[in-house]
Design an enzyme around this catalytic site. Sequence first.
Site, PDB file in Angstrom:
ATOM      1  N   ASP A 183     -87.144  -2.094  84.720  1.00  0.00           N
ATOM      2  CA  ASP A 183     -87.580  -0.936  84.853  1.00  0.00           C
ATOM      3  C   ASP A 183     -88.165  -0.264  86.351  1.00  0.00           C
ATOM      4  O   ASP A 183     -89.170   1.077  85.635  1.00  0.00           O
ATOM      5  CB  ASP A 183     -87.936   0.301  83.175  1.00  0.00           C
ATOM      6  CG  ASP A 183     -87.194  -0.669  82.289  1.00  0.00           C
ATOM      7  OD1 ASP A 183     -85.740  -0.770  82.628  1.00  0.00           O
ATOM      8  OD2 ASP A 183     -87.803  -0.044  81.181  1.00  0.00           O
ATOM      9  N   HIS A 240     -91.617  -4.179  77.174  1.00  0.00           N
ATOM     10  CA  HIS A 240     -91.421  -3.436  76.043  1.00  0.00           C
ATOM     11  C   HIS A 240     -90.105  -3.647  75.079  1.00  0.00           C
ATOM     12  O   HIS A 240     -89.634  -4.684  75.696  1.00  0.00           O
ATOM     13  CB  HIS A 240     -90.495  -1.504  77.599  1.00  0.00           C
ATOM     14  CG  HIS A 240     -91.864  -0.455  78.031  1.00  0.00           C
ATOM     15  ND1 HIS A 240     -91.534   0.027  78.541  1.00  0.00           N
ATOM     16  CD2 HIS A 240     -92.990  -0.562  76.977  1.00  0.00           C
ATOM     17  CE1 HIS A 240     -92.722   0.882  79.237  1.00  0.00           C
ATOM     18  NE2 HIS A 240     -93.722   0.012  78.014  1.00  0.00           N
ATOM     19  N   HIS A 244     -81.435  -0.594  83.389  1.00  0.00           N
ATOM     20  CA  HIS A 244     -80.972  -0.437  82.506  1.00  0.00           C
ATOM     21  C   HIS A 244     -79.199   0.615  83.084  1.00  0.00           C
ATOM     22  O   HIS A 244     -80.168   0.425  84.275  1.00  0.00           O
ATOM     23  CB  HIS A 244     -81.131   1.038  81.532  1.00  0.00           C
ATOM     24  CG  HIS A 244     -82.784   1.127  80.771  1.00  0.00           C
ATOM     25  ND1 HIS A 244     -82.115   1.513  79.681  1.00  0.00           N
ATOM     26  CD2 HIS A 244     -84.322   0.362  81.180  1.00  0.00           C
ATOM     27  CE1 HIS A 244     -83.732   1.014  78.707  1.00  0.00           C
ATOM     28  NE2 HIS A 244     -84.402   0.490  80.050  1.00  0.00           N
ATOM     29  N   HIS A 254     -91.171  -7.120  81.525  1.00  0.00           N
ATOM     30  CA  HIS A 254     -92.136  -6.006  81.286  1.00  0.00           C
ATOM     31  C   HIS A 254     -92.188  -6.747  79.516  1.00  0.00           C
ATOM     32  O   HIS A 254     -90.917  -6.712  78.637  1.00  0.00           O
ATOM     33  CB  HIS A 254     -92.736  -4.817  81.884  1.00  0.00           C
ATOM     34  CG  HIS A 254     -90.993  -3.996  81.522  1.00  0.00           C
ATOM     35  ND1 HIS A 254     -89.967  -4.396  81.633  1.00  0.00           N
ATOM     36  CD2 HIS A 254     -90.896  -2.591  80.118  1.00  0.00           C
ATOM     37  CE1 HIS A 254     -89.116  -3.183  81.445  1.00  0.00           C
ATOM     38  NE2 HIS A 254     -89.813  -2.316  80.697  1.00  0.00           N
ATOM     39  N   ASP A 261     -87.323  -2.789  74.438  1.00  0.00           N
ATOM     40  CA  ASP A 261     -86.582  -2.765  74.825  1.00  0.00           C
ATOM     41  C   ASP A 261     -86.023  -3.948  75.741  1.00  0.00           C
ATOM     42  O   ASP A 261     -84.664  -4.433  76.151  1.00  0.00           O
ATOM     43  CB  ASP A 261     -85.249  -1.297  74.908  1.00  0.00           C
ATOM     44  CG  ASP A 261     -86.538  -0.981  76.314  1.00  0.00           C
ATOM     45  OD1 ASP A 261     -87.063  -1.342  76.251  1.00  0.00           O
ATOM     46  OD2 ASP A 261     -85.582  -0.410  76.834  1.00  0.00           O
ATOM     47  N   HIS A 262     -86.697  -4.747  76.100  1.00  0.00           N
ATOM     48  CA  HIS A 262     -86.776  -5.866  76.875  1.00  0.00           C
ATOM     49  C   HIS A 262     -87.137  -7.175  76.301  1.00  0.00           C
ATOM     50  O   HIS A 262     -86.637  -8.566  76.365  1.00  0.00           O
ATOM     51  CB  HIS A 262     -87.429  -5.503  77.885  1.00  0.00           C
ATOM     52  CG  HIS A 262     -87.189  -4.015  78.786  1.00  0.00           C
ATOM     53  ND1 HIS A 262     -86.493  -4.528  79.840  1.00  0.00           N
ATOM     54  CD2 HIS A 262     -87.347  -3.494  78.742  1.00  0.00           C
ATOM     55  CE1 HIS A 262     -85.614  -3.248  80.252  1.00  0.00           C
ATOM     56  NE2 HIS A 262     -86.537  -2.263  79.365  1.00  0.00           N
ATOM     57  N   HIS A 316     -94.160   1.574  86.374  1.00  0.00           N
ATOM     58  CA  HIS A 316     -93.648   1.700  84.855  1.00  0.00           C
ATOM     59  C   HIS A 316     -94.252   1.436  83.671  1.00  0.00           C
ATOM     60  O   HIS A 316     -94.379   1.694  82.871  1.00  0.00           O
ATOM     61  CB  HIS A 316     -92.457   1.328  84.441  1.00  0.00           C
ATOM     62  CG  HIS A 316     -91.257   1.289  83.122  1.00  0.00           C
ATOM     63  ND1 HIS A 316     -91.374   2.340  82.998  1.00  0.00           N
ATOM     64  CD2 HIS A 316     -91.189   0.260  82.122  1.00  0.00           C
ATOM     65  CE1 HIS A 316     -90.449   2.101  81.748  1.00  0.00           C
ATOM     66  NE2 HIS A 316     -90.339   1.316  81.023  1.00  0.00           N
TER      67      HIS A 316
HETATM   68 FE    FE Z   1     -86.331  -0.591  79.730  1.00  0.00          FE
HETATM   69 ZN    ZN Z   2     -89.911  -0.078  79.901  1.00  0.00          ZN
END
Ligand code: FE
Ligand code: ZN
Length: 255
Positions: free
Chosen positions: A133, A58, A171, A56, A60-61, A114
């Site tokens: 996520d 985001h 995560h 996805h 942090d990915h 998410h």
């Molecule tokens: Fe994440």
């Molecule tokens: Zn995420």
Amino acid sequence: MPHDIVTIPCLSDNYAYLVHARESGETALVDAPEAAPVLTALKERGWRLAEIWLTHHHHDHVGGVARIREETGARVVGAAADAHRLPALDIALPVGARHRFAGAPVAVIGVPGHTVGHIAFHLPGSRAVFTGDSLMALGCGRLFEGTAEQMWASLGRLAALPPETLVFPGHEYTANNARFALTIEPDNAALKTRAAAVEKARAAGRPTVPSRLSEELATNPFLRANLPAVKAALGMAECTDVEVFAEIRRRKDAF
Ligand code: FE
Ligand code: ZN
């Protein structure tokens, strides 16, 4: 298992994974939270990166995509529906597509909740699913964009995979998830055993991932909202599965 899978801790609590096809030597990366640890892991093993699979959009990915792509020339693979907000995709996959990597099928499972464009990558030949996520060890992602109904259906699609499937989430949230899960099912013996094992692993600095889908089915409250015992424990015996799932998610958000 035709693939070797390497877990790479990134940022404060993210995971990226290398999927290395033993026969052809080709390697894929699942999610790119940051470049340095990924490039180091590749270098240490002498592996060449062919593809980057994104669950996805985001940061942090995907934050490491640009640099990893620049250094390796890997193709970037992600959800067609999110092409407008993912890094530039070389391969845009519709939900339900069957991607092929190093001669093996990779099923693209739509797991909105998410985010609405979130996908999971399932490697049936290696009994592995990369869930980002969506489904996490003892938990699931927050509902930033989708509805409880969407996430419940997404988790249902993952729960229907073979129970021996290994779940690789985005995560390391498992210790907190375990403490929360015990507030929902304090008498679940399998959960108590698992929570103790999780505490021990984290105290030793070990990852708690991957987990077995069968383990998640027995202990993850977000997969268990349909069970009469869980509904009764929440005083929601008459409620629908989605209503119970939504209540568990609400409680977790406030935990
Ligand atoms: Fe994440
Ligand atoms: Zn995420």
